[in-house]
Scaffold this motif. Sequence first.
Motif, PDB file in Angstrom:
ATOM      1  N   GLU A 276       0.842  -1.194   0.000  1.00 43.02           N
ATOM      2  CA  GLU A 276       0.000   0.000   0.000  1.00 43.02           C
ATOM      3  C   GLU A 276       0.881   1.249   0.000  1.00 43.02           C
ATOM      4  O   GLU A 276       1.886   1.305   0.709  1.00 43.02           O
ATOM      5  N   VAL A 277       0.469   2.226  -0.780  1.00 42.76           N
ATOM      6  CA  VAL A 277       1.206   3.486  -0.860  1.00 42.76           C
ATOM      7  C   VAL A 277       0.900   4.339   0.370  1.00 42.76           C
ATOM      8  O   VAL A 277      -0.251   4.482   0.769  1.00 42.76           O
ATOM      9  N   ARG A 278       1.940   4.894   0.963  1.00 45.55           N
ATOM     10  CA  ARG A 278       1.813   5.840   2.069  1.00 45.55           C
ATOM     11  C   ARG A 278       2.146   7.252   1.567  1.00 45.55           C
ATOM     12  O   ARG A 278       2.727   7.408   0.490  1.00 45.55           O
ATOM     13  N   PRO A 279       1.806   8.296   2.309  1.00 47.92           N
ATOM     14  CA  PRO A 279       2.094   9.666   1.865  1.00 47.92           C
ATOM     15  C   PRO A 279       3.576   9.877   1.540  1.00 47.92           C
ATOM     16  O   PRO A 279       4.458   9.329   2.206  1.00 47.92           O
ATOM     17  N   GLU A 280       3.820  10.669   0.517  1.00 49.38           N
ATOM     18  CA  GLU A 280       5.186  10.922   0.082  1.00 49.38           C
ATOM     19  C   GLU A 280       6.016  11.590   1.184  1.00 49.38           C
ATOM     20  O   GLU A 280       5.487  12.306   2.038  1.00 49.38           O
TER      21      GLU A 280
END
Length: 288
Positions: A276-280
């Motif tokens: 899952e992508v997390r905030p940059e």
Amino acid sequence: MTIALGTPTVDGVCEAMAALREWQDDEAPMQLHPGDIGWHYRFGPAETAPVIRTWSRAGRIVAVGMLDSPTLFRMTVAPDAFQDEDLARRLVEDLSLPERGVLPAGAVSVEAPVGLLLHDLLSTEGWGVDDPWTPLFRDLTEPVADPGVRIAPIGPDQAQDFADVLRSAFHTSRPTSEYRHAMSAGPFHADARCLGAYDDQGEVAAVVTVWSAGPGRPGLVEPMGVHEDHRGRGYGRAITVAGASALRKLGSSSARVCTPSSYAGAVATYRAAGFEVRPEVRDRIRLG
């Protein structure tokens, strides 16, 4: 209370690694992982200990950093010290003044986890931000599916295959067979698993190394690469899934990785592997 800056001996690196293991948590932001130091051991102990820095107070390590390259310093602090003003101010001084022996003069970057008071103070001192990176996370509570291709350990006998895939994947001449041998001889290799994904002709198409921080703690993917002759065939997803499975067998609670946001293909590969992508996040940069 006085905060002491130090560079560990070869034997002292183990103490810094122990602190990093203790600080890893699924709820913590992306941060320096013991696997980052383990991977740096590909250069050997004499090249690794001198690039480690620790900050200690009353005999306890409260911050650990590693000069990953001449212009990139990666660091984190103890969970209970994220907003510690004394520590933050000391870190700013040590990072800003080349004579302190942490960073050289000129343009440099510092990677530090989101939420540190350090970021606010660096902004006040005129530090900027670098290009964005994308953290990715995969929960390992449930069993990991079969990757769908043949997976096998990459041991010292496959050291050249390991180097060849990484050289092709990252378009660099730096990886050599000695990387794999040095990793095997390192004091933290028991925490790692190095795997290869094979095509139907028995050639290594992709490799991954994963690093455990201990049971119940997040593990790290570092590095993963696909040979350019095998791109677009699902080997990146497969080897990443295999790495996640290996971490689960080691007792890891999750798997983590961070890649430049500009590497859209890498982000897509990790997402396809269940991450899952997390905030940059962005490194801090001090211009020369």
